[in-house]
Enzyme design. Structure first.
Site, PDB file in Angstrom:
ATOM      1  N   CYS A 162      -7.716  18.178 -78.563  1.00  0.00           N
ATOM      2  CA  CYS A 162      -6.244  18.196 -78.539  1.00  0.00           C
ATOM      3  C   CYS A 162      -5.698  17.047 -79.382  1.00  0.00           C
ATOM      4  CB  CYS A 162      -5.743  18.022 -77.114  1.00  0.00           C
ATOM      5  SG  CYS A 162      -6.403  19.217 -75.970  1.00  0.00           S
ATOM      6  N   ARG A 187      -8.012  18.907 -86.273  1.00  0.00           N
ATOM      7  CA  ARG A 187      -8.770  18.686 -85.016  1.00  0.00           C
ATOM      8  C   ARG A 187      -9.097  19.987 -84.309  1.00  0.00           C
ATOM      9  NH1 ARG A 187      -7.890  13.316 -82.992  1.00  0.00           N
ATOM     10  NH2 ARG A 187      -7.972  14.017 -80.829  1.00  0.00           N
ATOM     11  N   TRP A 199      -6.546  22.119 -77.598  1.00  0.00           N
ATOM     12  CA  TRP A 199      -7.858  22.754 -77.775  1.00  0.00           C
ATOM     13  C   TRP A 199      -8.270  23.133 -76.350  1.00  0.00           C
ATOM     14  CZ3 TRP A 199     -11.574  24.535 -81.046  1.00  0.00           C
ATOM     15  CH2 TRP A 199     -12.866  24.656 -80.567  1.00  0.00           C
ATOM     16  N   ASN A 251      -5.060  15.090 -73.408  1.00  0.00           N
ATOM     17  CA  ASN A 251      -6.280  15.425 -74.150  1.00  0.00           C
ATOM     18  C   ASN A 251      -7.436  14.967 -73.282  1.00  0.00           C
ATOM     19  OD1 ASN A 251      -8.292  15.942 -75.960  1.00  0.00           O
ATOM     20  ND2 ASN A 251      -7.952  14.105 -77.199  1.00  0.00           N
ATOM     21  N   GLY A 252      -8.293  15.913 -72.851  1.00  0.00           N
ATOM     22  CA  GLY A 252      -9.451  15.527 -72.042  1.00  0.00           C
ATOM     23  C   GLY A 252      -9.679  16.522 -70.920  1.00  0.00           C
ATOM     24  N   GLU A 261     -35.082  25.004 -85.985  1.00  0.00           N
ATOM     25  CA  GLU A 261     -33.717  24.488 -86.196  1.00  0.00           C
ATOM     26  C   GLU A 261     -33.697  23.408 -87.270  1.00  0.00           C
ATOM     27  OE1 GLU A 261     -30.895  25.396 -85.592  1.00  0.00           O
ATOM     28  OE2 GLU A 261     -29.649  23.621 -85.856  1.00  0.00           O
ATOM     29  N   LYS A 302     -31.488  23.608 -90.690  1.00  0.00           N
ATOM     30  CA  LYS A 302     -30.551  22.559 -91.107  1.00  0.00           C
ATOM     31  C   LYS A 302     -30.827  22.142 -92.538  1.00  0.00           C
ATOM     32  CE  LYS A 302     -27.755  22.638 -88.611  1.00  0.00           C
ATOM     33  NZ  LYS A 302     -28.124  23.760 -87.901  1.00  0.00           N
ATOM     34  N   GLU A 305     -30.077  25.089 -95.135  1.00  0.00           N
ATOM     35  CA  GLU A 305     -28.705  25.610 -95.260  1.00  0.00           C
ATOM     36  C   GLU A 305     -27.758  24.593 -95.895  1.00  0.00           C
ATOM     37  OE1 GLU A 305     -26.430  26.561 -91.771  1.00  0.00           O
ATOM     38  OE2 GLU A 305     -27.440  25.056 -90.575  1.00  0.00           O
ATOM     39  N   HIS A 349     -53.073  29.946 -89.507  1.00  0.00           N
ATOM     40  CA  HIS A 349     -53.084  31.391 -89.791  1.00  0.00           C
ATOM     41  C   HIS A 349     -52.307  31.710 -91.063  1.00  0.00           C
ATOM     42  CE1 HIS A 349     -54.854  31.989 -85.841  1.00  0.00           C
ATOM     43  NE2 HIS A 349     -53.999  31.088 -85.419  1.00  0.00           N
ATOM     44  N   LYS A 390     -18.446  29.541 -91.532  1.00  0.00           N
ATOM     45  CA  LYS A 390     -18.620  28.891 -90.236  1.00  0.00           C
ATOM     46  C   LYS A 390     -18.836  29.937 -89.146  1.00  0.00           C
ATOM     47  CE  LYS A 390     -18.996  25.769 -87.173  1.00  0.00           C
ATOM     48  NZ  LYS A 390     -20.331  25.147 -87.079  1.00  0.00           N
TER      49      LYS A 390
HETATM   50  C1  AGP Z   1     -26.008  27.108 -88.009  1.00  0.00           C
HETATM   51  O1  AGP Z   1     -26.037  25.817 -88.628  1.00  0.00           O
HETATM   52  C2  AGP Z   1     -25.243  28.118 -88.793  1.00  0.00           C
HETATM   53  N1  AGP Z   1     -23.931  27.675 -89.055  1.00  0.00           N
HETATM   54  C3  AGP Z   1     -25.355  29.523 -88.222  1.00  0.00           C
HETATM   55  O2  AGP Z   1     -26.720  29.848 -88.106  1.00  0.00           O
HETATM   56  C4  AGP Z   1     -24.689  29.763 -86.831  1.00  0.00           C
HETATM   57  O3  AGP Z   1     -25.426  29.106 -85.851  1.00  0.00           O
HETATM   58  C5  AGP Z   1     -24.714  31.271 -86.557  1.00  0.00           C
HETATM   59  O4  AGP Z   1     -23.933  31.905 -87.546  1.00  0.00           O
HETATM   60  C6  AGP Z   1     -24.173  31.636 -85.170  1.00  0.00           C
HETATM   61  O5  AGP Z   1     -22.833  31.253 -85.078  1.00  0.00           O
HETATM   62  P1  AGP Z   1     -22.167  31.229 -83.622  1.00  0.00           P
HETATM   63  O6  AGP Z   1     -22.903  30.208 -82.815  1.00  0.00           O
HETATM   64  O7  AGP Z   1     -20.735  30.838 -83.867  1.00  0.00           O
HETATM   65  O8  AGP Z   1     -22.284  32.587 -83.026  1.00  0.00           O
END
Ligand code: AGP
Length: 608
Positions: free
Chosen positions: A2, A27, A74, A100-101, A481, A485, A488, A504, A603
């Protein structure tokens, strides 16, 4: 998060507040509102949606007045609707409050207020606080706010006004940042400097437990005990863009560093130490219904799918329920075996991922109970599942998910604890798990304090064209993961594998140009991973190992190590993922990549 802004001075407050809220849009929010004092009372105007909706509403109805408070919300409690938007007023309508909180004991306070005849217009914890201040108001707003805050548990940044004191704004901070802007005969309160930078660069930062009283003649900082505290006035040197990133070079780095706080917010108010379990009312699942679950399917995409894999280890180990983790894009098109005794868990930061949404709809069609672990309140997935748990990690702006991942794993840990305590976990085991969970935010902070060591590792390996991430057990998903990271945001090809799988096939890739990152905490499979490290070294591979502090055996073997504080095996991914986030970040920065908006990525993937 927020956004809060407040003004006391000679100028009309509405345009100043609206511009301040606009400067804080980065924000993340889902509704906005303001309250203006004009000597005859309080004018409250608010609207769900973007700030433009409120601005349009005010075009033909601009409240006059030179004192006011403004807020962008938010959502954490209650969907992003107009009734839930701030400001909230007390039952007299003469006090307005923005927040906010998270007020952890809002439920208890609300129950007592209801018994005393209060009625509420919203689902928010903030309205409860407004009513409490109103009930305690005896002609002095400052004292009423102080009295109310003495009864409040939780995180807050608030600003409050009262129709009977038209020249006063009272603000207070505990956990959610607030600062005082000192202008020329005008004074401000704001969540961050971006809201008031055009008016002044002179600010006073409030610390937790402090309040400030703004009047036309000045401001006075105090706390709940002492009526006046001396505080230094600072000069803001940053430009606006830097302020929006909290002083960090990128949103991703800011969000990596937010993890101690964001994980705390995910856990906040849910852990019941005495009973050794988690209270998860939002699941909308009675204990009897949870006990009828004989199978769990976790469905998600990308990073959220990785956290789901960690959830599988937790739920099977602790709750002894069979778990499958399914890519949502696969689950939605195959013919999954799902029925009313299956619990389907959707994990999604955005709550809008098309494949995950389709998977949930497919699961519901087949009679399964569905819950969502979602960050964005009121998102489509959050509205379509039968129940869920909001991550409360705050908006995640960087495309590469970081704080949402650690919050997802934290939420899964609480879900596993809840279900396990209904079945096989003892209260003592539950308390031990809670103790370890509560230590994680500080342990993340310990890792972040050594981020410079990770940056040096990134310098050494930034020119690699390929990388292999290996882990075992609950840290195998962390290998996936970590690899995601890196690839990507730095576009370096990276693969994550279960460490034993190397033999393998992937071992054929090992040479001095291929850094191999081992996630190797001192857990049940430590000796096995030592053997894997020896196999890589024997083939000339370069090894970076995340180790438990003091692990001399791997320190001797690896080319580089990074220490991780000790925690329970099942919780170690929340810690081991942090240096991998930092590693990927620094490699990407060295390679000149657009860290916050990597090429080809969005995103939220809201299309198939
Ligand atoms: C992760 O770094 C990516 N941005 C991507 O894999 C993301 O996790 C995936 O698109 C799922 O998104 P969501 O968690 O909003 O469903």
């Amino acid at each position: 998060m927020c956004g809060i802004v407040a003004y006391v001075g000679p100028r009309q407050a509405t345009p100043i507040l609206l511009e301040g809220l606009r400067r804080m849009e980065y924000r993340g929010y889902d509704s906005a509102g303001l309250a203006i004092l004009n000597g005859q009372g309080i004018k409250v105007r608010k609207a769900a949606g973007k700030l433009s909706v409120l601005v349009d509403k005010l075009k033909t109805d601009t409240p006059a007045g030179t004192v006011g408070i403004g807020h962008t919300r938010w959502a954490t409690h209650g969907a992003p609707t107009t009734p839930n938007a701030h400001p909230h007023t007390d039952r007299s309508g003469r006090i307005a409050l923005i927040h906010n909180g998270i007020i952890e004991n809002a439920g208890t306070i609300k129950k007592a207020l209801l018994q005393r005849g209060h009625t509420f217009q919203s689902e928010t914890d903030t309205e409860v606080l407004a009513h409490l201040v109103g009930e305690l108001y005896k002609g002095n707003l400052e004292e009423a706010v102080a009295a109310a805050l003495r009864d409040v548990d939780g995180a807050y940044g608030i600003a409050v006004v009262c129709a009977d004191e038209p020249d006063v704004v009272v603000a207070a901070r505990n956990g959610s940042p607030l600062l005082v802007g000192v202008g020329e005969n005008e004074f401000f309160v704001a969540s961050d400097a971006s809201a008031i930078l055009e008016h002044t660069r002179s600010v006073v930062y409030l610390d937790d437990g402090e309040m400030v009283v703004l009047t036309r003649s000045g401001y006075r900082v105090r706390n709940l005990a002492v009526r006046s505290i001396e505080k230094p006035v600072n000069q803001i040197e940053w430009d606006l863009a830097t302020i929006e990133r909290g002083g960090y070079q990128h949103f991703m780095l800011k969000e990596i560093y937010e993890q101690p706080e964001s994980l705390k917010n995910t856990l906040r108010g849910h852990l019941l130490e005495e009973e050794g379990t988690a209270r998860l009312k939002g699941l909308n699942l009675a204990d009897e219904e949870l006990n009828q679950v004989d199978r769990i399917v976790i469905t998600a995409c990308g990073t959220s799918w990785h956290s789901g894999l960690i959830g599988e280890y937790m739920l099977e180990e602790m709750a002894r329920i069979p778990v499958e983790v399914e890519y949502a894009s696969e689950f939605r098109y195959r013919n999954p075996v799902v029925d009313r005794r299956t619990l389907v868990i959707a994990i999604s930061q955005s709550g809008e991922t098309a494949d995950t949404l389709a998977a949930i709809r497919e699961a519901k069609r087949r009679g399964a109970r569905t819950v969502g672990l979602v960050n964005v309140v009121g998102s489509t997935i959050a509205r379509e599942v039968d129940g869920g748990l909001y991550l409360r990690a705050g908006p995640e702006v960087g495309v590469a998910s970081t704080k949402a991942f650690s919050s997802q794993v934290g939420a899964l840990a609480m879900l596993a604890l809840r279900i396990a305590r209904l079945r096989h976990l003892s209260v003592l085991q539950g308390r031990q798990f809670i103790e370890a969970l509560n230590q994680l935010p500080d342990q993340i902070a310990q890792i972040l304090a050594r981020a410079g060591e990770v940056e040096k590792l990134a310098e050494r390996f930034a020119n690699a064209q390929n990388a292999l991430y290996l882990g075992r057990g609950v840290n195998f998903p962390v290998a996936l993961e970590g690899a995601l990271k890196l690839k990507e945001i730095s576009y370096v090809h990276a693969e994550g594998y279960p460490a034993a799988e190397m033999k393998h096939g992937p071992i054929a890739l090992i040479d001095e140009n291929m850094p191999v990152v081992f996630i190797a905490p001192k857990d049940a499979v430590h000796s096995k991973i030592v053997s894997n490290i020896e196999e890589v070294k024997a083939r000339g591979g370069r090894v970076i190992a995340l180790i438990t502090e003091g692990d001399a055996e791997i320190t001797r073997l690896a080319d580089a190590t990074f220490p991780i504080p000790e925690t329970l095996d099942l919780l170690s991914p929340i810690l081991t993922s942090v240096p991998l986030q930092l590693f990927a970040y620094h490699v990407a920065v060295r390679r000149g990549c657009n860290v916050d908006q990597p090429r080809n990525l969005a995103k939220s993937v809201t299309v198939e």
